[in-house]
Scaffold this motif. Structure first.
Motif, PDB file in Angstrom:
ATOM      1  N   LYS A  75       0.839  -1.200   0.000  1.00  0.00           N
ATOM      2  CA  LYS A  75       0.000   0.000   0.000  1.00  0.00           C
ATOM      3  C   LYS A  75       0.875   1.252   0.000  1.00  0.00           C
ATOM      4  CE  LYS A  75      -2.313  -0.778   3.736  1.00  0.00           C
ATOM      5  NZ  LYS A  75      -3.338  -0.611   4.783  1.00  0.00           N
ATOM      6  N   GLY A  76       0.214   2.383  -0.136  1.00  0.00           N
ATOM      7  CA  GLY A  76       0.927   3.663  -0.041  1.00  0.00           C
ATOM      8  C   GLY A  76       1.323   4.261  -1.364  1.00  0.00           C
ATOM      9  N   GLY A  77       0.665   3.848  -2.450  1.00  0.00           N
ATOM     10  CA  GLY A  77       1.009   4.432  -3.742  1.00  0.00           C
ATOM     11  C   GLY A  77       0.707   5.925  -3.804  1.00  0.00           C
ATOM     12  N   GLY A  78      -0.413   6.336  -3.189  1.00  0.00           N
ATOM     13  CA  GLY A  78      -0.751   7.756  -3.173  1.00  0.00           C
ATOM     14  C   GLY A  78       0.242   8.578  -2.378  1.00  0.00           C
ATOM     15  N   SER A  79       0.666   8.055  -1.222  1.00  0.00           N
ATOM     16  CA  SER A  79       1.650   8.765  -0.404  1.00  0.00           C
ATOM     17  C   SER A  79       2.986   8.877  -1.128  1.00  0.00           C
ATOM     18  CB  SER A  79       1.840   8.049   0.933  1.00  0.00           C
ATOM     19  OG  SER A  79       0.646   8.047   1.680  1.00  0.00           O
ATOM     20  N   LEU A  80       3.348   7.824  -1.838  1.00  0.00           N
ATOM     21  CA  LEU A  80       4.608   7.843  -2.575  1.00  0.00           C
ATOM     22  C   LEU A  80       4.560   8.872  -3.699  1.00  0.00           C
ATOM     23  CD1 LEU A  80       7.392   6.658  -3.075  1.00  0.00           C
ATOM     24  CD2 LEU A  80       6.321   4.867  -4.462  1.00  0.00           C
ATOM     25  N   LEU A  81       3.438   8.919  -4.427  1.00  0.00           N
ATOM     26  CA  LEU A  81       3.308   9.910  -5.496  1.00  0.00           C
ATOM     27  C   LEU A  81       3.343  11.331  -4.930  1.00  0.00           C
ATOM     28  CD1 LEU A  81       2.800  10.549  -8.469  1.00  0.00           C
ATOM     29  CD2 LEU A  81       0.341  10.341  -8.013  1.00  0.00           C
ATOM     30  N   PHE A  82       2.706  11.538  -3.793  1.00  0.00           N
ATOM     31  CA  PHE A  82       2.727  12.847  -3.147  1.00  0.00           C
ATOM     32  C   PHE A  82       4.144  13.250  -2.767  1.00  0.00           C
ATOM     33  CE2 PHE A  82       2.691  15.216   0.880  1.00  0.00           C
ATOM     34  CZ  PHE A  82       2.017  16.361   0.481  1.00  0.00           C
ATOM     35  N   ALA A  83       4.907  12.302  -2.217  1.00  0.00           N
ATOM     36  CA  ALA A  83       6.281  12.591  -1.815  1.00  0.00           C
ATOM     37  C   ALA A  83       7.144  12.962  -3.015  1.00  0.00           C
ATOM     38  CB  ALA A  83       6.869  11.391  -1.083  1.00  0.00           C
ATOM     39  N   ILE A  84       6.965  12.248  -4.116  1.00  0.00           N
ATOM     40  CA  ILE A  84       7.760  12.531  -5.310  1.00  0.00           C
ATOM     41  C   ILE A  84       7.441  13.926  -5.852  1.00  0.00           C
ATOM     42  CG2 ILE A  84       8.182  11.848  -7.696  1.00  0.00           C
ATOM     43  CD1 ILE A  84       7.756   8.958  -6.829  1.00  0.00           C
ATOM     44  N   LEU A  85       6.153  14.264  -5.923  1.00  0.00           N
ATOM     45  CA  LEU A  85       5.764  15.563  -6.452  1.00  0.00           C
ATOM     46  C   LEU A  85       6.278  16.701  -5.575  1.00  0.00           C
ATOM     47  CD1 LEU A  85       2.092  14.864  -7.626  1.00  0.00           C
ATOM     48  CD2 LEU A  85       4.164  15.067  -9.021  1.00  0.00           C
ATOM     49  N   VAL A  86       6.170  16.555  -4.259  1.00  0.00           N
ATOM     50  CA  VAL A  86       6.646  17.604  -3.352  1.00  0.00           C
ATOM     51  C   VAL A  86       8.160  17.770  -3.475  1.00  0.00           C
ATOM     52  CG1 VAL A  86       6.895  18.268  -0.932  1.00  0.00           C
ATOM     53  CG2 VAL A  86       4.725  17.368  -1.763  1.00  0.00           C
ATOM     54  N   ALA A  87       8.892  16.660  -3.514  1.00  0.00           N
ATOM     55  CA  ALA A  87      10.343  16.748  -3.628  1.00  0.00           C
ATOM     56  C   ALA A  87      10.764  17.407  -4.940  1.00  0.00           C
ATOM     57  CB  ALA A  87      10.956  15.354  -3.511  1.00  0.00           C
ATOM     58  N   LEU A  88      10.083  17.041  -6.028  1.00  0.00           N
ATOM     59  CA  LEU A  88      10.410  17.656  -7.309  1.00  0.00           C
ATOM     60  C   LEU A  88      10.069  19.145  -7.321  1.00  0.00           C
ATOM     61  CD1 LEU A  88       9.255  14.908  -9.830  1.00  0.00           C
ATOM     62  CD2 LEU A  88      11.590  15.494  -9.163  1.00  0.00           C
ATOM     63  N   LEU A  89       8.967  19.511  -6.682  1.00  0.00           N
ATOM     64  CA  LEU A  89       8.595  20.922  -6.614  1.00  0.00           C
ATOM     65  C   LEU A  89       9.639  21.718  -5.839  1.00  0.00           C
ATOM     66  CD1 LEU A  89       6.433  23.032  -7.294  1.00  0.00           C
ATOM     67  CD2 LEU A  89       5.328  22.483  -5.117  1.00  0.00           C
ATOM     68  N   VAL A  90      10.145  21.153  -4.750  1.00  0.00           N
ATOM     69  CA  VAL A  90      11.173  21.845  -3.970  1.00  0.00           C
ATOM     70  C   VAL A  90      12.464  21.964  -4.766  1.00  0.00           C
ATOM     71  CG1 VAL A  90      12.606  21.689  -1.900  1.00  0.00           C
ATOM     72  CG2 VAL A  90      10.164  21.180  -1.764  1.00  0.00           C
ATOM     73  N   LEU A  91      12.796  20.955  -5.530  1.00  0.00           N
ATOM     74  CA  LEU A  91      14.060  20.957  -6.264  1.00  0.00           C
ATOM     75  C   LEU A  91      14.004  21.758  -7.564  1.00  0.00           C
ATOM     76  CD1 LEU A  91      15.159  17.236  -5.817  1.00  0.00           C
ATOM     77  CD2 LEU A  91      16.203  19.259  -4.775  1.00  0.00           C
ATOM     78  N   THR A  92      12.813  22.185  -7.995  1.00  0.00           N
ATOM     79  CA  THR A  92      12.696  22.918  -9.250  1.00  0.00           C
ATOM     80  C   THR A  92      13.517  24.207  -9.253  1.00  0.00           C
ATOM     81  OG1 THR A  92      10.523  21.985  -9.747  1.00  0.00           O
ATOM     82  CG2 THR A  92      11.101  24.062 -10.819  1.00  0.00           C
ATOM     83  N   PRO A  93      13.412  25.080  -8.222  1.00  0.00           N
ATOM     84  CA  PRO A  93      14.262  26.287  -8.240  1.00  0.00           C
ATOM     85  C   PRO A  93      15.753  25.968  -8.275  1.00  0.00           C
ATOM     86  CG  PRO A  93      12.537  26.485  -6.582  1.00  0.00           C
ATOM     87  CD  PRO A  93      12.527  25.068  -7.044  1.00  0.00           C
ATOM     88  N   PHE A  94      16.160  24.892  -7.614  1.00  0.00           N
ATOM     89  CA  PHE A  94      17.577  24.532  -7.630  1.00  0.00           C
ATOM     90  C   PHE A  94      17.992  24.060  -9.021  1.00  0.00           C
ATOM     91  CE2 PHE A  94      16.163  24.026  -3.261  1.00  0.00           C
ATOM     92  CZ  PHE A  94      17.170  24.649  -2.549  1.00  0.00           C
TER      93      PHE A  94
END
Length: 296
Positions: A75-94
């Motif tokens: 289980k946890g596919g939704g949580s994993l997708l959320f984590a990936i999107l948030v991490a990518l959003l944070v790393l976008t300015p970098f």
């Protein structure tokens, strides 16, 4: 009684979500504190390094979670997708900053006049030892800017210097840049330099601005200079700041020229109609000779 095997959420998914959220919260908190002046730039830069490291770690845990999810399910596919999107959003300015650092020249001082740039006397006095020094342009820096930012040139406006100075102050106020120099224009002045403090759009990295106005009798020439306070690389911020400011100034000056009242011109003299030649006096008619008329 049937037994059901409960699917579990992997620890990698849990840690990926936790680290991604922590990186996002730290980025927003530190960025807001830096913009309002609560956190200084030398202290803010290491925090950005921590944010990037935590976001990258969250992506690594996400890769591990994807591997486990693919091979063992869970289980946890939704949580994993959320984590990936948030991490990518944070790393976008970098990522954008890294791209600019590779493709743009290493400059922290850009001016529309590299031979005689506008002076930053107040900024030079206020800079601390940990800030960049305001230095003259070297031939290498001059050539590097001219090759990289050929569009960074001054402007000539067909308007009096007093009007252009007022418009420059209005644009500075609209952008929220703090004017630190005197804006009073002496009656006999033919040149004035306005200094201000600016900041980058997202994270508020400070920069010092100098705008020079030169009176050319019937027109006014405007030069601009933008210097970063920290770091050897401005990642294109100074050139972009000059371009956007002058573009807005172009619009305001053009609008001012259109709506400026025009002094009424003196009425043109009416054309003088040519005088008619004086009429020749009519000769009195000779009386009729009726002596030869037949008698009644």
């Amino acid at each position: 009684m049937d037994e059901y095997l409960e699917r579990r959420v992997s620890n990698a998914t849990v840690w990926s979500r936790r680290l991604a959220v922590f990186a996002a919260v730290l980025f927003l908190t530190a960025g807001t504190g830096h913009r309002i002046g609560f956190l200084s730039t030398p202290d803010f830069i290491p925090v950005l390094g921590v944010v990037a490291a935590v976001a990258l770690l969250a992506l690594l845990f996400a890769v591990r979670a994807l591997f486990l999810f693919w091979h063992y399910g869970g289980k946890g596919g939704g949580s994993l997708l959320f984590a990936i999107l948030v991490a990518l959003l944070v790393l976008t300015p970098f990522g954008i900053t890294a791209y600019r650092g590779v493709t743009l020249p290493i400059l922290n001082d850009v001016s529309t006049d590299t031979d005689d740039p506008p002076e930053l006397s107040i900024a030079a006095e206020r800079r601390t030892p940990d800030m960049n020094r305001v230095e003259p342009f070297t031939p290498e820096r001059r050539k590097l800017q001219q090759d990289s930012y050929p569009a960074a040139t001054g402007r000539r406006y067909e308007a009096p210097m007093t009007q252009v100075a007022e418009v420059v102050q209005d644009v500075l106020d609209n952008r929220g840049w703090l004017i630190v120099s005197s804006t009073e224009l002496p009656p006999d002045a033919t040149e004035i330099t306005i200094e201000a403090q600016a900041s980058s759009f997202l994270l508020g990295f400070p920069a010092d601005i100098a705008i020079r106005l030169i009176d050319e009798d019937t027109s006014t020439y405007v030069d601009m200079r933008s210097v970063s306070r920290y770091g050897r690389h401005d990642f294109g911020d100074n050139a972009a700041r000059i371009a956007s400011f002058l573009a807005e100034l172009d619009i305001e000056i053009a609008y001012l020229t259109v709506i400026a009242p025009v002094e009424p011109a003196e009425p043109a003299p009416k054309p003088v109609e040519p005088e008619a030649p004086p009429a020749e006096p009519l000769e009195p008619a000779e009386p009729l000779d009726r002596s030869e008329d037949p008698p009644d």
